[in-house]
Design a protein around this motif. Structure first.
Motif, short mmCIF file in Angstrom:
data_model
loop_
_atom_site.label_atom_id
_atom_site.label_comp_id
_atom_site.label_asym_id
_atom_site.label_seq_id
_atom_site.Cartn_x
_atom_site.Cartn_y
_atom_site.Cartn_z
N LEU A 120 8.75 6.51 -13.58
CA LEU A 120 7.08 6.15 -13.85
C LEU A 120 6.28 6.21 -12.96
O LEU A 120 4.72 6.11 -12.57
N GLY A 121 5.82 7.79 -12.84
CA GLY A 121 5.18 8.50 -12.03
C GLY A 121 4.79 7.81 -11.16
O GLY A 121 5.28 7.41 -10.27
N ASN A 122 3.23 7.54 -10.89
CA ASN A 122 2.67 7.17 -9.81
C ASN A 122 3.01 5.30 -9.46
O ASN A 122 2.91 5.24 -8.42
N THR A 123 3.17 4.95 -10.54
CA THR A 123 3.45 3.51 -9.54
C THR A 123 5.02 3.25 -9.20
O THR A 123 5.27 2.68 -8.42
N ALA A 124 5.79 4.74 -9.13
CA ALA A 124 7.16 4.79 -8.62
C ALA A 124 7.02 3.78 -7.35
O ALA A 124 7.71 2.87 -6.88
N ALA A 125 6.16 4.46 -6.26
CA ALA A 125 6.05 4.11 -4.40
C ALA A 125 5.46 2.28 -4.89
O ALA A 125 5.95 1.50 -3.71
N VAL A 126 4.56 2.28 -5.28
CA VAL A 126 3.97 0.70 -5.31
C VAL A 126 4.90 -0.10 -5.67
O VAL A 126 5.96 -1.55 -4.87
N ALA A 135 0.98 -1.79 0.01
CA ALA A 135 0.04 0.53 -0.07
C ALA A 135 0.87 1.34 0.26
O ALA A 135 1.87 1.86 0.76
N ALA A 136 0.73 2.10 -0.73
CA ALA A 136 1.04 3.45 -0.93
C ALA A 136 0.46 4.39 -0.64
O ALA A 136 -0.64 4.64 -1.83
N LEU A 137 0.73 5.14 0.48
CA LEU A 137 -0.10 6.16 0.87
C LEU A 137 0.42 7.23 0.82
O LEU A 137 1.44 7.63 0.68
N GLY A 138 -0.67 8.60 -0.39
CA GLY A 138 -0.25 9.81 -0.13
C GLY A 138 -0.51 10.72 0.87
O GLY A 138 -1.42 10.50 1.86
N VAL A 139 -1.53 11.86 0.44
CA VAL A 139 -1.47 12.87 1.37
C VAL A 139 -2.90 12.65 0.86
O VAL A 139 -3.84 12.78 1.80
N THR A 140 -3.69 12.70 -0.53
CA THR A 140 -5.07 12.51 -0.43
C THR A 140 -5.67 11.17 -0.88
O THR A 140 -6.59 11.33 -1.61
N GLY A 141 -4.73 9.89 -1.43
CA GLY A 141 -4.65 9.40 -2.11
C GLY A 141 -4.37 7.80 -1.53
O GLY A 141 -2.93 8.23 -0.65
N ARG A 156 15.04 0.51 -9.60
CA ARG A 156 15.10 -0.54 -9.90
C ARG A 156 14.38 -1.29 -11.77
O ARG A 156 14.68 -1.35 -12.19
N TYR A 157 12.78 -0.06 -11.58
CA TYR A 157 12.48 -0.25 -12.82
C TYR A 157 12.55 1.51 -13.69
O TYR A 157 12.16 1.38 -14.75
N GLY A 158 13.20 2.26 -13.35
CA GLY A 158 12.47 3.47 -13.79
C GLY A 158 13.41 4.44 -14.67
O GLY A 158 14.68 3.70 -14.88
N ALA A 159 14.05 5.50 -14.15
CA ALA A 159 14.89 6.21 -14.90
C ALA A 159 16.54 6.57 -14.15
O ALA A 159 17.15 7.17 -14.59
N VAL A 214 0.65 -7.40 -10.41
CA VAL A 214 -0.62 -8.74 -10.50
C VAL A 214 -1.39 -7.83 -10.60
O VAL A 214 -2.49 -7.98 -12.08
N ASP A 215 -1.96 -6.84 -9.47
CA ASP A 215 -3.19 -5.70 -9.91
C ASP A 215 -3.13 -4.93 -8.55
O ASP A 215 -2.54 -4.87 -7.90
N THR A 216 -4.07 -4.13 -9.07
CA THR A 216 -3.95 -2.55 -7.86
C THR A 216 -5.18 -2.32 -8.27
O THR A 216 -5.99 -2.07 -8.75
N ARG A 217 -5.55 -1.30 -6.88
CA ARG A 217 -6.45 -0.77 -6.73
C ARG A 217 -6.28 0.50 -5.86
O ARG A 217 -4.88 0.86 -5.45
N GLN A 218 -6.48 1.80 -6.33
CA GLN A 218 -6.94 3.19 -6.63
C GLN A 218 -7.59 4.07 -5.63
O GLN A 218 -8.92 3.40 -6.11
N ASN A 219 -7.11 4.81 -4.42
CA ASN A 219 -8.87 5.29 -4.23
C ASN A 219 -8.13 6.98 -3.50
O ASN A 219 -7.35 6.98 -3.01
N SER A 220 -9.39 7.99 -3.67
CA SER A 220 -8.81 8.64 -3.04
C SER A 220 -9.37 9.03 -1.61
O SER A 220 -9.74 8.12 -0.67
#
Lengths: 407, 407
Positions: free
Chosen positions: A371-377, A80-86, A194-197, A99-105
């Protein structure tokens, strides 16, 4: 199998996660192991069902070497990657693939009970929808300073109600598995490594420009957390000319004058003071924010442009100090503030290269997150997979029996 | 012996250098090796005559475990540590102990031919006086920015005439052995890490306050050189309130306002401007320097005291930024400027703890060098011994035959 014969399986798995498929020769090189040790470790990993070896197709017509890879679908970790608003949650298999992912505010200010309960709901839903068995381990990243030993955050400025809440143990207990807690910027740096820039760079700084400003430091190929886990706290380095009070209690911090929250406040101030008619028209009574600032600047408002340029200038100057001190080959920028237009980025770049020491700046690359938002996960999953197969941890689960997912 | 069976002998030797004597169990822990690998490596090191194992005396009356140590007198490396005004050379045995040492005054500004020729003379004298055979390898440290790949210094501000001179190859050729070149502050940090105030700390900063100001960064237990070898260049971070031109070409560098050279100039300026009668009396016509400044301050001259306090204040503030960014557990101060009295040290300490982020400052220790002038010699020897037994190098000498000292 003696537990000491497992030493080094972590580095084999890490190399395979990064590369996908490697011959024994490549693996020996990547893991730094001798041949007999490597073969023995590969035997163990095959017995466990984690790794498979296949003959490669040879283009040269010569002898076809064997190549090892991590078997898909043989186990997973939950993150789980927690941000300030999501929040983003994911199941990631042992090869590092989502494998699979879920997002929510989700406002982190709602506090640990409500936020973690929502994480559990999302993770349970995801597990059931994909027919997944028990996970091998879990990880969670949070936007605050983490005490690793205790698995909690300490005096987090943007996480009211979370101070010293036992995040790691609470979540691990719910799923009956080992859990790791880490800081969001640190795990983003690992994801990019590992996977990005960051691939191919041993020394880089990942900077997240969001509500606040933080960074993760990779030096010598290793994420450096420092002695108490707070290395990289670049948002609270001082800027030269702005004695603005910061939420951390100090005065003149970069974050207090150039972070997203500071720029939201600056936009609102311009409206209230009547300093930008364009901004007032754009927002038409609602609260102005950094996005309005950018829009107004793009429409030709020089006051708004100057505010953004000054913020970029200040971020660049502080980055320059970090670059002069650490001599990285790369600075990666990420975070929501980066998406708001080019004015700030341009002044940041100019200020960074202008202020950094010539020798440190000469071959420095400044780039944006891949990676943008997927970097944390991806990053928190890497941290969990590294830990699961670390010498210390592998010994503990080996003696207790394999992880839940293997039983 | 296959060369891959030598992997890891470097970490065994490093552990033995640090600890002196270790049981097999302790060695397995320190080197991260399994039992069979460790025993095989110990066999190789015994065959080479480098390591010996003896039964320990058991205080508990139980079974006496074997303990390994590096045999004294079985080989040595030659090292030279160059400063701005002097040189120290030494022979160091494979256990890291100094066999013998020579020192001399020597202006580095005399240029590479004269300075290196004097190093050769001192090293030859020392070798002959101690009846030493050929050395296993050599190392030299210099007060300038080092290009590791090419074994030379690049645009060194205090080494006129040395720019791109092939120091490493020139010296290695004279003695017919492998040679390594490194920066003086980096090797001092390594010396303190292995034998001095840095022992037991994975993350620390070693700061040398001398003619200039530089630092060596140890993070995650490893000296971090950065991408181009110039990490740690703390002397060229900016101070807030002093737009003084620096010899590096920038403006406002710490070194330009608080280094030894800057304080020498400040002392002379106070005399010329008639700002301190005490200082004028003390120096009586000769050129004033930082030591006079200290003496005058001790005699109650508040103008001189204020200059020293301001320098300490500025050094402390820049150190605080480094501490906030890197979160070390320790800052070690060394260098000649440190010996000149307590006024500067006191304001430095106050400023460091006052400016650093609370979380990073909370458990930070500020201390002085334990090794003083021997830090560089011990450190460059460690660098050479690490390199000699590194996987890459060991492979090359193994195939060509053992190092000169073993033939």
């Amino acid at each position: 199998v003696e537990n000491q014969r497992l030493d080094g399986v972590g580095s084999i798995l890490r190399a395979l996660r990064g590369a996908g498929r490697l011959t024994r020769q490549e693996l020996a090189q990547a893991s730094g192991m001798g041949r007999s040790q490597l073969l023995q470790r590969l035997d163990v990993l095959r017995e466990l069902g984690i790794v498979e070896e296949r003959l490669t197709s040879s283009s040269t017509g010569g002898r076809r070497p064997r190549a090892a890879s991590i078997r898909p679908g043989q186990g997973h970790v939950l993150v789980a990657a927690l941000g300030v608003t999501g929040v983003t949650v994911a199941a990631v298999d042992l090869s590092g693939r989502v494998v699979d992912t879920r997002q929510n505010s989700l406002e982190i200010a709602l506090g640990p009970d409500r936020v973690l309960t929502e994480c559990v709901r999302l993770l349970t839903d995801l597990t059931q929808a994909n027919g997944l068995g028990p996970s091998w381990g879990m990880g969670i990243s949070v936007p605050g300073p983490v005490d690793h030993q205790r698995g909690m955050v300490v005096s987090p400025p943007v996480m009211p109600g979370w101070d010293q809440f036992p995040i790691r143990d609470w979540l691990g207990d719910r799923f009956g598995t080992a859990c790791w807690l880490d800081n969001d910027v640190n795990v983003m740096a690992v994801g990019e490594q590992r996977y990005g820039a960051g691939r191919g760079h041993d020394d880089f700084i990942f900077v997240k420009l969001g509500h606040g400003i933080g960074s993760g430091l990779v030096m010598g190929g290793v994420l450096q957390r420092g002695s108490r886990g707070c290395a990289g706290d670049i948002g609270h380095l001082p800027v030269m000319d702005a004695p603005v009070p910061c939420r951390c209690g100090n005065v003149g911090c970069l974050e207090a004058v150039a972070g997203g929250m500071a720029l939201d406040a600056a936009a609102e101030r311009l409206v209230l003071e009547g300093a930008s008619r364009r901004l007032a028209e754009l927002t038409a009574g609602r609260t102005a924010g950094v996005k309005d600032l950018v829009r107004a600047a793009e429409l030709g408002d020089t006051t708004c442009l100057a505010v953004l340029q000054q913020a970029g200038d200040r971020i660049g100057a502080v980055l320059a100090h970090a670059v002069s001190l650490l001599n990285p080959s790369l600075v990666i920028l990420g975070g929501g503030l980066l998406a708001v237009g080019d004015a700030m980025f341009t002044s940041m770049r100019k200020s960074l290269y202008g202020h950094a020491l010539p020798l440190a700046a000469r071959e420095l690359v400044l780039t944006r997150t891949e990676l943008g938002n997927t970097a944390a996960v991806l990053g928190i999953a890497e941290v969990v997979l590294d830990e699961l197969f670390s010498p210390a941890h592998i010994e503990s689960w080996w003696h207790r029996g394999a992880p839940a997912g293997l039983r």
